[in-house]
Design a protein around this motif. Structure first.
Motif, PDB file in Angstrom:
ATOM      1  N   ASN A  66       0.819  -1.218   0.000  1.00 38.29           N
ATOM      2  CA  ASN A  66       0.000   0.000   0.000  1.00 38.29           C
ATOM      3  C   ASN A  66       0.853   1.268   0.000  1.00 38.29           C
ATOM      4  OD1 ASN A  66       0.902  -0.228   2.649  1.00 38.29           O
ATOM      5  ND2 ASN A  66      -0.979   0.583   3.537  1.00 38.29           N
ATOM      6  N   LYS A  67       2.172   1.109   0.125  1.00 42.08           N
ATOM      7  CA  LYS A  67       3.094   2.244   0.072  1.00 42.08           C
ATOM      8  C   LYS A  67       4.286   1.860  -0.803  1.00 42.08           C
ATOM      9  CE  LYS A  67       1.890   3.718   4.776  1.00 42.08           C
ATOM     10  NZ  LYS A  67       2.400   4.017   6.144  1.00 42.08           N
ATOM     11  N   VAL A  68       4.865   2.871  -1.441  1.00 48.43           N
ATOM     12  CA  VAL A  68       6.003   2.633  -2.328  1.00 48.43           C
ATOM     13  C   VAL A  68       7.041   3.721  -2.110  1.00 48.43           C
ATOM     14  CG1 VAL A  68       6.792   2.609  -4.726  1.00 48.43           C
ATOM     15  CG2 VAL A  68       4.687   1.449  -4.114  1.00 48.43           C
ATOM     16  N   VAL A  69       8.299   3.294  -2.096  1.00 48.93           N
ATOM     17  CA  VAL A  69       9.420   4.226  -2.114  1.00 48.93           C
ATOM     18  C   VAL A  69      10.220   3.968  -3.383  1.00 48.93           C
ATOM     19  CG1 VAL A  69      11.545   4.989  -0.978  1.00 48.93           C
ATOM     20  CG2 VAL A  69       9.560   4.292   0.403  1.00 48.93           C
ATOM     21  N   PHE A  70      10.410   5.009  -4.194  1.00 50.82           N
ATOM     22  CA  PHE A  70      11.260   4.873  -5.378  1.00 50.82           C
ATOM     23  C   PHE A  70      12.585   5.554  -5.086  1.00 50.82           C
ATOM     24  CE2 PHE A  70      13.130   5.629  -9.471  1.00 50.82           C
ATOM     25  CZ  PHE A  70      12.737   4.546 -10.245  1.00 50.82           C
ATOM     26  N   THR A  71      13.609   4.743  -4.823  1.00 50.14           N
ATOM     27  CA  THR A  71      14.940   5.269  -4.547  1.00 50.14           C
ATOM     28  C   THR A  71      15.970   4.610  -5.447  1.00 50.14           C
ATOM     29  OG1 THR A  71      16.568   5.708  -2.798  1.00 50.14           O
ATOM     30  CG2 THR A  71      15.331   3.638  -2.642  1.00 50.14           C
ATOM     31  N   ALA A  72      15.492   4.111  -6.588  1.00 50.17           N
ATOM     32  CA  ALA A  72      16.398   3.499  -7.563  1.00 50.17           C
ATOM     33  C   ALA A  72      17.105   4.588  -8.356  1.00 50.17           C
ATOM     34  CB  ALA A  72      15.612   2.593  -8.510  1.00 50.17           C
ATOM     35  N   GLY A  73      18.291   4.256  -8.848  1.00 55.23           N
ATOM     36  CA  GLY A  73      19.039   5.188  -9.677  1.00 55.23           C
ATOM     37  C   GLY A  73      19.982   4.444 -10.588  1.00 55.23           C
ATOM     38  N   SER A  74      20.317   5.064 -11.683  1.00 58.61           N
ATOM     39  CA  SER A  74      21.193   4.410 -12.654  1.00 58.61           C
ATOM     40  C   SER A  74      22.626   4.349 -12.167  1.00 58.61           C
ATOM     41  CB  SER A  74      21.130   5.161 -13.991  1.00 58.61           C
ATOM     42  OG  SER A  74      21.453   6.523 -13.805  1.00 58.61           O
ATOM     43  N   LEU A  84      18.181   7.720 -18.481  1.00 59.93           N
ATOM     44  CA  LEU A  84      16.863   7.851 -19.099  1.00 59.93           C
ATOM     45  C   LEU A  84      15.972   6.657 -18.764  1.00 59.93           C
ATOM     46  CD1 LEU A  84      15.188   9.623 -21.096  1.00 59.93           C
ATOM     47  CD2 LEU A  84      16.063   8.161 -22.921  1.00 59.93           C
ATOM     48  N   LEU A  85      16.531   5.458 -18.827  1.00 58.21           N
ATOM     49  CA  LEU A  85      15.736   4.247 -18.646  1.00 58.21           C
ATOM     50  C   LEU A  85      15.344   3.992 -17.193  1.00 58.21           C
ATOM     51  CD1 LEU A  85      17.609   1.863 -21.115  1.00 58.21           C
ATOM     52  CD2 LEU A  85      15.329   2.852 -21.401  1.00 58.21           C
ATOM     53  N   ILE A  86      16.211   4.352 -16.260  1.00 52.93           N
ATOM     54  CA  ILE A  86      15.943   4.074 -14.843  1.00 52.93           C
ATOM     55  C   ILE A  86      15.340   5.285 -14.140  1.00 52.93           C
ATOM     56  CG2 ILE A  86      16.920   3.369 -12.636  1.00 52.93           C
ATOM     57  CD1 ILE A  86      16.891   1.189 -14.829  1.00 52.93           C
ATOM     58  N   ASP A  87      16.034   6.414 -14.165  1.00 51.58           N
ATOM     59  CA  ASP A  87      15.617   7.567 -13.376  1.00 51.58           C
ATOM     60  C   ASP A  87      14.361   8.238 -13.924  1.00 51.58           C
ATOM     61  OD1 ASP A  87      17.910   7.912 -11.336  1.00 51.58           O
ATOM     62  OD2 ASP A  87      18.944   7.642 -13.235  1.00 51.58           O
ATOM     63  N   LEU A  88      14.098   8.058 -15.205  1.00 54.39           N
ATOM     64  CA  LEU A  88      12.873   8.609 -15.784  1.00 54.39           C
ATOM     65  C   LEU A  88      11.855   7.524 -16.123  1.00 54.39           C
ATOM     66  CD1 LEU A  88      11.000  10.702 -16.948  1.00 54.39           C
ATOM     67  CD2 LEU A  88      12.425  10.796 -18.998  1.00 54.39           C
ATOM     68  N   TRP A  89      12.217   6.612 -17.022  1.00 51.39           N
ATOM     69  CA  TRP A  89      11.215   5.687 -17.540  1.00 51.39           C
ATOM     70  C   TRP A  89      10.756   4.678 -16.483  1.00 51.39           C
ATOM     71  CZ3 TRP A  89       7.955   6.598 -21.003  1.00 51.39           C
ATOM     72  CH2 TRP A  89       7.215   5.572 -21.600  1.00 51.39           C
TER      73      TRP A  89
END
Length: 215
Positions: A66-74, A84-89
């Motif tokens: 029910n919660k999400v953290v997006f802390t991924a990076g290229s 472009l593929l990771i930080d944006l798409w």
């Protein structure tokens, strides 16, 4: 009932600390990583883990969350194609998956300068451009969001002392990764951080005090 928090980028430095903090607090967490060795390490620690490549599909990771953290990076060692593929798409896909899966709170780890990538003369401007459009996509999504824009990340031990007003001294635009992770944990636990964008820097006030003053 969905009760888990999905950490996208759990194999990274900030993501791993967030997973540890939530585990210590006995809060259900799902760690999404693309590296099988890191996945095995997390499983050994008792962490529910999903193996997925962010350049492909990863909606299955959202199940029961029910919660999400997006802390991924290229990462700094990759080319602009991965930015472009990771930080944006991949960030955009994560927002779409969150909408489809009725996620109640989406915490995006962005970067200082993402509001206006022309603000700073920087080698990471393509990264900031990617973050700019990912942030705006989240803002327009209708999801409950919190966007965090930390200053330059350093590996010093965190103090739990921060500020969310930008320092005048350029050399003070820094923050330990551990303190960013602690802010993420705070935001996940506090509803009043929803609908806000925060810049993050090292400071002199405890995390809970800073956000209570801002409320």
């Amino acid at each position: 009932m969905k009760t888990k928090t999905l950490i996208i980028g759990a194999g990274g430095q900030i993501g791993k600390i967030v997973v540890d903090l939530l585990q210590e607090d006995k809060k259900p967490v799902v760690a999404l990583v693309r590296n099988e060795n890191k996945a095995q390490e997390l499983v050994k620690l008792g962490v529910e883990t999903v193996l997925a490549d962010l350049e492909g599909g990863f909606e299955h990771a959202f199940k029961d969350c029910n919660k999400v953290v997006f802390t991924a990076g290229s990462g700094g060692s990759t080319g602009y194609d991965k930015t472009l593929l990771i930080d944006l798409w991949a960030a955009r896909k994560a927002v779409d998956y969150a909408i489809k899966n009725n996620i109640q709170h989406f915490v995006m780890v962005s970067g200082l300068g993402a509001a206006n990538p022309d603000e700073f003369v920087s080698d990471i401007k393509p990264y900031l451009v990617a973050k700019h459009f990912a942030d705006n996509y989240l803002l327009d999504s209708g999801l409950n969001y919190t966007i965090l824009r930390p200053g330059a990340l350093i590996n010093q031990q965190g103090t739990g002392l921060i500020r969310i007003s930008r320092p005048a001294n350029f050399n003070e635009l820094i923050i330990p990764r551990e303190d960013v992770a602690k802010v993420i944990e705070y935001c996940l636990a506090n509803e009043d951080t929803k609908g806000n964008i925060y810049e993050l820097f090292s400071g002199n006030e405890h995390i809970d005090s800073v956000f209570k003053m801002d409320a």
